[in-house]
Design an enzyme around this catalytic site. Structure first.
Site, PDB file in Angstrom:
ATOM      1  N   HIS A 168      30.244  53.561  35.105  1.00  0.00           N
ATOM      2  CA  HIS A 168      30.314  52.275  34.400  1.00  0.00           C
ATOM      3  C   HIS A 168      31.661  51.601  34.629  1.00  0.00           C
ATOM      4  O   HIS A 168      31.739  50.415  34.942  1.00  0.00           O
ATOM      5  CB  HIS A 168      30.086  52.497  32.898  1.00  0.00           C
ATOM      6  CG  HIS A 168      30.217  51.256  32.070  1.00  0.00           C
ATOM      7  ND1 HIS A 168      31.406  50.897  31.464  1.00  0.00           N
ATOM      8  CD2 HIS A 168      29.336  50.272  31.784  1.00  0.00           C
ATOM      9  CE1 HIS A 168      31.240  49.761  30.825  1.00  0.00           C
ATOM     10  NE2 HIS A 168      29.992  49.364  30.998  1.00  0.00           N
ATOM     11  N   CYS A 220      42.292  15.859  40.269  1.00  0.00           N
ATOM     12  CA  CYS A 220      43.410  16.741  39.957  1.00  0.00           C
ATOM     13  C   CYS A 220      43.132  17.578  38.721  1.00  0.00           C
ATOM     14  O   CYS A 220      42.991  17.041  37.628  1.00  0.00           O
ATOM     15  CB  CYS A 220      44.682  15.923  39.745  1.00  0.00           C
ATOM     16  SG  CYS A 220      46.081  16.932  39.261  1.00  0.00           S
TER      17      CYS A 220
END
Length: 958
Positions: free
Chosen positions: A550, A929
């Site tokens: 895991h 931007c």
């Protein structure tokens, strides 16, 4: 004789769509849409024939089998080797696991038969208040009967029991996040029958104890630790270390103990009816869709829009039947590095959970990898071959079959596959395949290799690489000049280097992270409950588990460095631990640790790191492919030569935003900036600006030299002035001494600049309207620097430098300030006797500017979009404060994502600007931007105008 339809075309159409959709109501809707001439009498006649199953001959197409059609919705899809009702492209309905099981069965691979209950049932179950559609029970019984016929076993039999697994499977893989139950169908009688049937009493009771533990934990929510304590007790009583060393009698005693734990926890006996077990397990899997760890996983990975999980009920095959049985997890390529080597782990006499849960440290699947592992662990070849053989050596025939299946799946899916398999008494079975999760390094290499091998084209290869993954390739590495002395070594489960302070539980990792600390999560083994703490950790270290545990799988998916299976790590108390020992070294909570996920090394302390080189290998090739397919150019946000150089090495086409205010915070110039702000007359202000001018000019010259003729956009001073002013009395005293002012005078001047809402106050172009000399100084510094760079580099046709005037909301603001810039430019050009190419533009970040973009475009020679401010003003959110509540908006579905991360809120305004602005000035550059990537997401936004595909556009990013 069968009836003949009174309307052949309508009959054929209805029968065809009914067969395809297996839903007569939907078929009738399509019939009326495509054959509006069908009368009510004819429709009634058709329905009667359909219900009776009596349309044949001239009434139904010969290709359609004569059978009774369902009058309700199909909720369950069957699969078996060579025959499947589903297929790989039905993931939304069958989940990834179910769709791929159906596909593997169609391909003729050895897949245990089973059936999939659709994701629609999960959706209905939750919508109906935890109730099922009425037809579901009958459809499940039909499929159980099919399984009984195929396997020649009986569900609930005491002598020849049919046992099944019940697993989850959403459309998008969520490893370990939802629940699984194995060996379902066993009870006190069936376990005895299974022991006699297999002549393996130990196997039967081992399967039963596993079933009780999983059922108790998954279905009833009983703490798995209670079962583990009982298991440990039995091993201690017998004096053994491994589960496999327990005999049948010990396992019988363990089953009795497990049943007592179950009864004490839920106040009733363990269920003995297989039908009851099945429906309880199905309900638990559907319920697991909304458990805390699954919700957190979807949140972290931005998984939205799914109906729920499917449930896969599949005939059990047993890897724990003895020394001729095994189980494992494998990948068609190395998921960490991308190398074209068969990669995986296996365990003899085990079930799948033993491998992925890290209960036993698994062995390597191939001899080559096994030998490499032994060398890294300091194990001799003799010991390796005897104690830790590869599957290739232990089970050569089944290994050969597995390699063939691996190759078939790789070429069928044309992508790296993550597979699970079980060998039962010498026979191989494939239990799962899915697109394998991989590190960023592996994603790039696999995409390039598959393209070179002719399995995919360049466009497909690029689509396989998540843009976020590329950030993982930019992570720092340990400085090779540093002599590293590792105190221990585990498995290199997820690459990269992590430095942080040690914590021992996930909750503490979150707490420390929220306090600004960088942490390393150290655990005996991780579980799905640790997901939130794993997400915020710099690195993860475990004592148990292998490369497919895991911890390893989740860390690789997150791009988090991980060292797993470090046997020299010992933790007492786990969540309550204050310290651990690593190879005899005491490491306390809060101590620094360095993990090298590339080598598995564990180093005490915080080592210095360096940035990697992106100028070589597959990454460089991928970036060149991006240039072939791109629709947007990419410039960087850079305020220093170092930032610019790094960005250009990664393929940036220039600088899209240089924020001049960041240059002002340097200790050598902040005093002059403060003097300029606090000046109470023009002469004093000009004097301070004269001190700043040489710094500004050199800054711009350095940037323009690095960019070597590439476009550079420089934004003039933008933020409110108070950001530059001192807050500490000692700093005020120092500033007052330099200016000949008392501390009181400095404080009064600072107080006079106070604003209630500074982000909407005296900033950007508004400063220059009041104090034009500030922008005049900056414009002169930019133009002089550009002239000197062009002269020194002997550039005949230098790229125009772009001067950005921020926060314009009225065209007259831009007109006045542009006139000032032009005046300065004329002066500089006259003084130097040269022509300096430049452009003057603005940043659209005020909603009013978007509405009058056509007017602003008459003055602006380029636009850039300030998506942070545009979002802030459009939504009415403070970007500095919204984080406190936006997570609740996302959680409740008001927003899909943080609006400051994507440009959804301002998309209409941006579309408006592209339309009206380019109509006025069609040759303008347009830039988006936002350093967090809103430009990229907006480029795919449904409201993005077609007009954007024409002309020059770029994204400004880090």
């Amino acid at each position: 004789m069968a009836k003949t339809s009174p309307l052949r075309p309508a009959t054929d159409f209805l029968f065809k769509t009914a067969e395809e959709e297996l839903d007569v109501s939907a078929a009738i809707t399509n019939l009326l849409k495509n054959h509006p001439d069908v009368s009510a009498d004819v429709l009634i006649s058709l329905l009667e024939e359909l219900k009776a199953g009596g349309i044949s001959g001239g009434g139904a197409p010969e290709s359609v089998p004569r059978r009774r059609l369902r009058t309700g919705k199909k909720w369950v899809y069957f699969f078996s080797k060579g025959l499947s009702e589903g297929r790989a492209d039905m993931k939304d309905l069958l989940g990834g696991k179910g769709a791929n099981l159906a596909e593997m069965a169609k391909l003729g691979l050895p897949v245990p038969p089973g059936f999939t209950i659709t994701t629609q049932v999960c959706d209905m179950y939750h919508q109906l208040g935890n109730k099922y559609p009425t037809e579901l029970d009958g459809q499940v019984k039909e499929c159980i009967a099919k399984l009984e016929k195929l396997t020649e076993k009986q569900f609930g039999s005491e002598t020849n029991p049919l046992l099944v697994s019940v697993r989850s499977g959403a459309a998008i893989s969520m490893p370990g996040m939802m629940d699984t139950v194995l060996n379902l169908g066993l009870n006190d009688s069936a376990v005895v029958g299974l022991a006699k049937l297999t002549n393996n009493e130990r196997f039967a009771w081992d399967s039963y104890r596993r079933f009780i533990q999983m059922f108790g934990n998954v279905v009833q929510g009983i703490d798995g630790g209670m079962f583990e304590e009982a298991l440990t007790g039995q091993k201690e009583k017998k004096g053994v270390k491994e589960d496999t060393e327990l005999g049948a009698e010990e396992l019988k005693a363990l089953v009795a103990e497990y049943k007592q734990i179950y009864k004490k926890a839920v106040n009733h006996d363990f269920p003995q009816k297989p039908e009851e077990q099945l429906w309880d397990a199905i309900t638990a899997v559907f319920g697991s869709w909304n458990n805390a760890r699954a919700i957190k996983y979807r949140e972290i990975n931005e998984i939205k829009g799914l109906l729920g999980t499917a449930v896969n009920v599949q005939t059990m095959v047993f890897g724990n039947m003895g020394d001729t049985s095994a189980t494992g997890v494998c990948f068609t390529r190395n998921p960490s590095t991308g190398q074209n080597k068969f990669y995986g782990e296996w365990l003899c006499n085990a079930q799948g959970e033993d491998v992925v849960a890290g209960i036993r440290t698994p062995q390597q699947i191939s001899k080559e990898l096994s030998q490499e592992w032994a060398v890294s662990m300091g194990i001799s070849e003799e010991d390796r071959a005897k104690k830790f053989p590869s599957m290739e050596e232990a089970f050569p025939q089944m290994y050969t079959e597995l390699v063939a299946a691996k190759d078939q799946l790789l070429h069928h899916y044309s992508d790296m596959q993550d597979m699970e398999f079980t060998c039962e008494a010498g026979k191989l079975f494939m239990l799962q395949t899915r697109t394998g999760k991989r590190t960023a390094l592996a994603a790039v290499k696999i995409a390039v290799d598959l393209c070179h091998e002719g399995l995919i084209d360049k466009a497909t290869a690029l689509s396989r690489i998540n843009a976020k993954q590329l950030h993982q390739l930019l992570h720092p590495l340990i400085d090779p000049r540093i002599k590293v002395k590792a105190i221990a070594k585990g498995l290199p489960a997820s690459p990269g280097v992590a430095v942080g302070k040690v914590v021992f539980c996930a909750a503490e990792a979150e707490k420390w992270h929220n306090n600004g600390e960088k942490v390393i999560l150290v655990r005996t083994e991780t579980s799905p409950e640790d997901i939130a703490g794993m997400h915020v950790s710099q690195g993860i270290m475990t004592a148990r588990g292998g490369m497919t545990s895991h911890a390893a799988v989740v860390a690789r998916g997150m791009g988090t460095p991980c060292v797993a299976g470090c046997a020299e790590l010992h933790i007492k108390g786990e969540n309550d631990a204050e310290e651990c020992t690593i190879a005899g070294n005491k490491v306390a909570k809060g101590d620094f640790l360095t993990l090298n996920g590339n080598t598995g090394e564990v180093i005490l302390g915080a080592l210095p790191l360096i940035q990697p080189d992106a100028e070589s290998g597959e990454l460089k090739e991928v970036l060149s492919w991006c240039s072939e397919y791109k629709k947007l150019g990419v410039r960087t946000n850079a305020d220093t030569p170092k930032d610019a150089k790094t960005a250009l090495s990664f393929g940036a086409e220039g600088i899209g935003l240089c924020r001049t205010e960041h240059m002002f915070f340097d200790p050598t110039r902040i005093t002059a900036v403060r003097e300029m702000i606090l000046a109470d007359n023009l002469d004093a202000r000009l004097k301070a600006l004269d001190k700043l001018a040489p710094f500004q000019k050199q800054d711009f010259k350095d940037l323009l030299t690095i960019t070597a003729g590439k476009p550079v956009t420089i934004r003039l001073l933008d933020p409110p002035l108070h950001e530059f002013l001192p807050k500490e009395t000692s700093e005020m005293e120092k500033l007052g001494t330099n200016m000949g002012l008392s501390v009181e005078q400095v404080k009064n001047r600072i107080d006079s600049l106070h604003e209630s809402n500074p982000m909407l106050g005296h900033r950007g172009c508004r400063l220059a309207i009041t104090y034009p000399e500030i922008y005049d100084m900056q414009a002169r510094a930019i133009l002089e620097a550009a002239a000197e760079v062009a002269k020194e580099a002997k550039l005949r046709n230098p790229t125009p430098v772009e001067i950005m005037i921020p926060l314009v909301g009225e065209v007259e603001e831009l007109r006045i300030l542009k006139k000032n810039v032009v005046h300065v430019a004329d002066q500089v050009q006259a003084e130097l006797g040269v022509s300096i190419p430049y452009r003057v533009g603005t940043m659209i970040e005020v909603p009013r500017a978007a509405f009058i973009a056509d007017k602003i475009a008459e003055e602006a020679e380029f636009f850039s979009f300030g998506t942070n401010d545009l979002t802030q003003m459009t939504c009415g959110f403070s970007r500095d404060d919204a984080g406190a509540f936006l997570k609740d908006y996302i959680k409740q579905g008001i927003f899909d994502k943080d609006p400051f991360q994507v440009c959804s809120c301002g998309s209409y305004l941006l579309s408006l600007v592209f339309g009206s602005g380019r109509a006025t000035s069609p040759f303008n550059n347009n830039g988006l931007c936002n350093p967090k990537g809103s430009a990229a997401s907006w480029a795919q936004h449904p409201n993005r105008p077609a007009r954007m595909d024409r002309g020059r556009h770029f994204k400004q990013d880090r």
